[in-house]
Scaffold this active site. Structure first.
Site, PDB file in Angstrom:
ATOM      1  N   PHE A   1       0.168  11.411   7.182  1.00 50.91           N
ATOM      2  CA  PHE A   1      -0.381  10.133   7.640  1.00 50.91           C
ATOM      3  C   PHE A   1      -1.722   9.958   6.947  1.00 50.91           C
ATOM      4  CE2 PHE A   1      -2.285   6.921  10.264  1.00 50.91           C
ATOM      5  CZ  PHE A   1      -1.216   6.086  10.564  1.00 50.91           C
TER       6      PHE A   1
ATOM      7  N   ASP B   1       0.812  -1.210   0.000  1.00 51.48           N
ATOM      8  CA  ASP B   1       0.000   0.000   0.000  1.00 51.48           C
ATOM      9  C   ASP B   1       0.848   1.264   0.000  1.00 51.48           C
ATOM     10  OD1 ASP B   1       0.853  -0.397   2.631  1.00 51.48           O
ATOM     11  OD2 ASP B   1      -1.122  -0.170   3.529  1.00 51.48           O
TER      12      ASP B   1
END
Length: 181
Positions: A155, A103
């Site tokens: 993030f 990912d």
């Protein structure tokens, strides 16, 4: 103005942007491996949606396998620095074209660990596909052969990426809200 989800999360990449980029990556992988067989190895859990979509975008004969590693402590936004193999491959990869599907390429610790591990099995070729690349956080020198999007040090959650197992099911890639910790 930034796009937000029903939950009020800021969207970095929409599901349509992701789908188009994954389609392009699949086309490139198919061209690079035309006439070859491929083993796509998903890094659990985060890469599962990406692997599913990418596999439908490649036209070469492909099979799946999965590994699971851990480098983040539960509830943390930073890697512990130590990578631990939790689930190994089910099938041998010797002499096969291997594509590790991840990912996000962040510090590089996980993918460097997996690359070293997989090269010991003597695959015909070993390539890496990362949906997201965060080069500013790199600790281990490693690059992906196929990258969906390069991002700054943010993030992110959604499309398989999580915070303490939450948000994986979001169809878009969103920014982690500071107050959600």
């Amino acid at each position: 103005m930034a796009t937000t989800t029903a939950q009020g999360l800021e969207v970095l990449f929409t599901r349509d942007q992701i789908a188009e980029r994954v389609r392009q990556m699949g086309e490139q992988i198919s061209n690079d491996l035309a006439g070859e067989k491929l083993v796509m190895i998903g890094v659990l859990k985060g890469a599962a949606p990406f692997l599913a979509d990418l596999s439908r975008s490649v036209t070469v004969d492909a099979t799946f396998d999965f590994v699971a590693v851990k480098s983040y402590a539960k509830g943390s936004q930073t890697s512990s620095g130590a990578v631990k193999l939790i689930k190994d491959l089910d099938e041998p990869i010797e002499g096969k074209n291997v594509l590790v599907v991840e990912d996000i390429l962040d510090t590089g610790l996980t993918l460097a660990f997996l690359r070293k591990l997989f090269l010991q099995h003597r695959p015909k070729s070993l390539r890496i596909a990362a949906l997201l690349d965060k080069p500013s956080r790199r600790v281990e020198q490693i690059d992906a052969d196929y990258v969906g999007f390069s991002i700054p040090n943010l993030f992110v959650i959604g499309y398989g990426m999580d915070f303490s197992e939450r948000y994986r099911n979001l169809p878009d890639i969103c920014l982690m809200p500071p107050d959600a910790v």
